[in-house]
Write a protein that holds these residues in place. Sequence first.
Motif, PDB file in Angstrom:
ATOM      1  N   GLY A 151      32.056  46.652  49.991  1.00 54.16           N
ATOM      2  CA  GLY A 151      31.900  47.905  49.246  1.00 54.16           C
ATOM      3  C   GLY A 151      31.614  49.079  50.168  1.00 54.16           C
ATOM      4  O   GLY A 151      32.106  50.187  49.954  1.00 54.16           O
ATOM      5  N   LEU A 152      30.835  48.837  51.200  1.00 52.56           N
ATOM      6  CA  LEU A 152      30.530  49.866  52.190  1.00 52.56           C
ATOM      7  C   LEU A 152      31.811  50.304  52.910  1.00 52.56           C
ATOM      8  O   LEU A 152      32.102  51.490  53.027  1.00 52.56           O
ATOM      9  CB  LEU A 152      29.501  49.333  53.186  1.00 52.56           C
ATOM     10  N   ARG A 153      32.603  49.336  53.346  1.00 53.83           N
ATOM     11  CA  ARG A 153      33.870  49.646  54.025  1.00 53.83           C
ATOM     12  C   ARG A 153      34.838  50.383  53.109  1.00 53.83           C
ATOM     13  O   ARG A 153      35.540  51.289  53.528  1.00 53.83           O
ATOM     14  CB  ARG A 153      34.520  48.363  54.533  1.00 53.83           C
ATOM     15  N   LYS A 154      34.885  49.965  51.848  1.00 58.21           N
ATOM     16  CA  LYS A 154      35.814  50.563  50.892  1.00 58.21           C
ATOM     17  C   LYS A 154      35.401  51.988  50.524  1.00 58.21           C
ATOM     18  O   LYS A 154      36.249  52.860  50.339  1.00 58.21           O
ATOM     19  CB  LYS A 154      35.883  49.687  49.631  1.00 58.21           C
ATOM     20  N   SER A 155      34.122  52.245  50.420  1.00 58.42           N
ATOM     21  CA  SER A 155      33.662  53.546  49.927  1.00 58.42           C
ATOM     22  C   SER A 155      33.573  54.613  51.018  1.00 58.42           C
ATOM     23  O   SER A 155      33.627  55.800  50.712  1.00 58.42           O
ATOM     24  CB  SER A 155      32.317  53.414  49.223  1.00 58.42           C
ATOM     25  N   LEU A 156      33.434  54.189  52.278  1.00 59.34           N
ATOM     26  CA  LEU A 156      33.352  55.170  53.366  1.00 59.34           C
ATOM     27  C   LEU A 156      34.748  55.526  53.864  1.00 59.34           C
ATOM     28  O   LEU A 156      35.583  54.642  54.034  1.00 59.34           O
ATOM     29  CB  LEU A 156      32.532  54.619  54.533  1.00 59.34           C
ATOM     30  N   PRO A 157      34.996  56.807  54.135  1.00 63.57           N
ATOM     31  CA  PRO A 157      36.290  57.195  54.700  1.00 63.57           C
ATOM     32  C   PRO A 157      36.492  56.511  56.061  1.00 63.57           C
ATOM     33  O   PRO A 157      35.536  56.302  56.811  1.00 63.57           O
ATOM     34  CB  PRO A 157      36.182  58.713  54.877  1.00 63.57           C
ATOM     35  N   GLU A 158      37.719  56.189  56.362  1.00 61.27           N
ATOM     36  CA  GLU A 158      38.026  55.478  57.601  1.00 61.27           C
ATOM     37  C   GLU A 158      37.536  56.225  58.842  1.00 61.27           C
ATOM     38  O   GLU A 158      37.140  55.613  59.831  1.00 61.27           O
ATOM     39  CB  GLU A 158      39.523  55.220  57.691  1.00 61.27           C
ATOM     40  N   ARG A 159      37.503  57.546  58.788  1.00 57.36           N
ATOM     41  CA  ARG A 159      37.095  58.331  59.958  1.00 57.36           C
ATOM     42  C   ARG A 159      35.633  58.089  60.346  1.00 57.36           C
ATOM     43  O   ARG A 159      35.234  58.413  61.462  1.00 57.36           O
ATOM     44  CB  ARG A 159      37.346  59.823  59.722  1.00 57.36           C
ATOM     45  N   VAL A 160      34.825  57.534  59.429  1.00 58.83           N
ATOM     46  CA  VAL A 160      33.421  57.262  59.744  1.00 58.83           C
ATOM     47  C   VAL A 160      33.113  55.766  59.791  1.00 58.83           C
ATOM     48  O   VAL A 160      31.948  55.375  59.759  1.00 58.83           O
ATOM     49  CB  VAL A 160      32.462  57.993  58.765  1.00 58.83           C
ATOM     50  N   HIS A 161      34.134  54.923  59.882  1.00 61.81           N
ATOM     51  CA  HIS A 161      33.902  53.481  59.936  1.00 61.81           C
ATOM     52  C   HIS A 161      33.094  53.054  61.154  1.00 61.81           C
ATOM     53  O   HIS A 161      32.489  51.985  61.155  1.00 61.81           O
ATOM     54  CB  HIS A 161      35.222  52.717  59.840  1.00 61.81           C
ATOM     55  N   ALA A 162      33.047  53.888  62.182  1.00 60.98           N
ATOM     56  CA  ALA A 162      32.224  53.575  63.356  1.00 60.98           C
ATOM     57  C   ALA A 162      30.740  53.531  62.994  1.00 60.98           C
ATOM     58  O   ALA A 162      29.943  52.925  63.710  1.00 60.98           O
ATOM     59  CB  ALA A 162      32.461  54.596  64.464  1.00 60.98           C
ATOM     60  N   THR A 163      30.350  54.146  61.880  1.00 59.05           N
ATOM     61  CA  THR A 163      28.942  54.150  61.449  1.00 59.05           C
ATOM     62  C   THR A 163      28.571  52.909  60.642  1.00 59.05           C
ATOM     63  O   THR A 163      27.400  52.726  60.315  1.00 59.05           O
ATOM     64  CB  THR A 163      28.627  55.394  60.604  1.00 59.05           C
ATOM     65  N   ILE A 164      29.539  52.076  60.322  1.00 60.72           N
ATOM     66  CA  ILE A 164      29.267  50.911  59.470  1.00 60.72           C
ATOM     67  C   ILE A 164      28.214  49.979  60.059  1.00 60.72           C
ATOM     68  O   ILE A 164      27.294  49.574  59.337  1.00 60.72           O
ATOM     69  CB  ILE A 164      30.570  50.178  59.089  1.00 60.72           C
ATOM     70  N   PRO A 165      28.250  49.633  61.340  1.00 53.71           N
ATOM     71  CA  PRO A 165      27.188  48.762  61.863  1.00 53.71           C
ATOM     72  C   PRO A 165      25.784  49.350  61.682  1.00 53.71           C
ATOM     73  O   PRO A 165      24.850  48.632  61.311  1.00 53.71           O
ATOM     74  CB  PRO A 165      27.547  48.604  63.347  1.00 53.71           C
ATOM     75  N   ALA A 166      25.619  50.649  61.910  1.00 51.00           N
ATOM     76  CA  ALA A 166      24.305  51.284  61.714  1.00 51.00           C
ATOM     77  C   ALA A 166      23.915  51.252  60.245  1.00 51.00           C
ATOM     78  O   ALA A 166      22.738  51.030  59.913  1.00 51.00           O
ATOM     79  CB  ALA A 166      24.323  52.723  62.229  1.00 51.00           C
ATOM     80  N   ASN A 167      24.881  51.443  59.361  1.00 52.94           N
ATOM     81  CA  ASN A 167      24.595  51.386  57.921  1.00 52.94           C
ATOM     82  C   ASN A 167      24.216  49.972  57.489  1.00 52.94           C
ATOM     83  O   ASN A 167      23.297  49.785  56.698  1.00 52.94           O
ATOM     84  CB  ASN A 167      25.791  51.898  57.118  1.00 52.94           C
ATOM     85  N   GLU A 168      24.912  48.975  58.009  1.00 51.43           N
ATOM     86  CA  GLU A 168      24.578  47.583  57.673  1.00 51.43           C
ATOM     87  C   GLU A 168      23.179  47.228  58.171  1.00 51.43           C
ATOM     88  O   GLU A 168      22.413  46.568  57.467  1.00 51.43           O
ATOM     89  CB  GLU A 168      25.619  46.637  58.273  1.00 51.43           C
ATOM     90  N   LYS A 169      22.827  47.694  59.359  1.00 52.17           N
ATOM     91  CA  LYS A 169      21.484  47.449  59.899  1.00 52.17           C
ATOM     92  C   LYS A 169      20.432  48.150  59.028  1.00 52.17           C
ATOM     93  O   LYS A 169      19.359  47.606  58.765  1.00 52.17           O
ATOM     94  CB  LYS A 169      21.409  47.946  61.356  1.00 52.17           C
ATOM     95  N   ALA A 170      20.747  49.358  58.555  1.00 57.02           N
ATOM     96  CA  ALA A 170      19.815  50.088  57.693  1.00 57.02           C
ATOM     97  C   ALA A 170      19.620  49.354  56.369  1.00 57.02           C
ATOM     98  O   ALA A 170      18.499  49.308  55.837  1.00 57.02           O
ATOM     99  CB  ALA A 170      20.322  51.505  57.459  1.00 57.02           C
ATOM    100  N   ILE A 171      20.674  48.772  55.831  1.00 54.70           N
ATOM    101  CA  ILE A 171      20.554  47.991  54.591  1.00 54.70           C
ATOM    102  C   ILE A 171      19.611  46.810  54.825  1.00 54.70           C
ATOM    103  O   ILE A 171      18.715  46.545  54.012  1.00 54.70           O
ATOM    104  CB  ILE A 171      21.945  47.530  54.096  1.00 54.70           C
ATOM    105  N   GLU A 172      19.787  46.118  55.938  1.00 59.76           N
ATOM    106  CA  GLU A 172      18.898  45.006  56.281  1.00 59.76           C
ATOM    107  C   GLU A 172      17.453  45.481  56.419  1.00 59.76           C
ATOM    108  O   GLU A 172      16.517  44.818  55.959  1.00 59.76           O
ATOM    109  CB  GLU A 172      19.353  44.338  57.581  1.00 59.76           C
ATOM    110  N   THR A 173      17.271  46.643  57.046  1.00 60.63           N
ATOM    111  CA  THR A 173      15.930  47.202  57.221  1.00 60.63           C
ATOM    112  C   THR A 173      15.285  47.469  55.869  1.00 60.63           C
ATOM    113  O   THR A 173      14.115  47.132  55.644  1.00 60.63           O
ATOM    114  CB  THR A 173      15.986  48.501  58.065  1.00 60.63           C
ATOM    115  N   GLY A 174      16.029  48.064  54.945  1.00 58.65           N
ATOM    116  CA  GLY A 174      15.504  48.334  53.611  1.00 58.65           C
ATOM    117  C   GLY A 174      15.077  47.066  52.900  1.00 58.65           C
ATOM    118  O   GLY A 174      14.050  47.032  52.207  1.00 58.65           O
ATOM    119  N   MET A 175      15.854  45.999  53.076  1.00 65.79           N
ATOM    120  CA  MET A 175      15.506  44.721  52.457  1.00 65.79           C
ATOM    121  C   MET A 175      14.190  44.173  53.024  1.00 65.79           C
ATOM    122  O   MET A 175      13.442  43.508  52.319  1.00 65.79           O
ATOM    123  CB  MET A 175      16.643  43.717  52.657  1.00 65.79           C
ATOM    124  N   GLU A 176      13.936  44.474  54.295  1.00 72.95           N
ATOM    125  CA  GLU A 176      12.728  43.976  54.954  1.00 72.95           C
ATOM    126  C   GLU A 176      11.484  44.776  54.597  1.00 72.95           C
ATOM    127  O   GLU A 176      10.383  44.218  54.554  1.00 72.95           O
ATOM    128  CB  GLU A 176      12.921  43.996  56.471  1.00 72.95           C
TER     129      GLU A 176
END
Length: 182
Positions: A151-176
């Motif tokens: 869902g993260l990959r689908k909803s973010l424009p391709e031009r900002v896909h380089a930010t996906i790893p930081a976003n995934e890490k932030a999601i993990e942080t929120g869960m913690e």
Amino acid sequence: MKQEIIIAGFGGQGVLSMGKILAYSAVMQGQEVTWMPSYGPEMRGGTANVTVIISDRPISSPVIHEYDIAVVLNQQSLDKFEGKIKVGGILLYDPNGITRPSNRKDIRIYAVEAAEKAAEIGNVRVFNMIVLGALLKILPPMLSADSIRNGLRKSLPERVHATIPANEKAIETGMEIVQKQN
């Protein structure tokens, strides 16, 4: 299974993006979904909210007046939606934007220090992903981690896909870091 969720805060906090990621994730997992944004004419700095309904059955209407879950990121949103959370529902908030916390005893209340953590990380742009991670941690099990990544990959424009790893890490942080308040 049906969850009626409101996410509310100021424009520019990523409220609509969180709702969009939830909606895409649920669709990619085969769920029925509605996504209904609402924002003032001011956009950034004005109020914004999004209603997301996720269900395993067809959804008759995207318009609802009570919510299973409310995610609020400022006092105005808490004032507006606190009383609309169903008995037994969930309130998730970032204390940074709240001056008068909820005192309801008939709902579960969680806090996530997302603004503080985003500043500590040195990337305030991941604030909403930290909140989203906290929400995913406390949601009844309805969305898999894989569908959230998709869902993260689908909803973010391709031009900002380089930010996906930081976003995934932030999601993990929120869960913690999410904490139950009552």
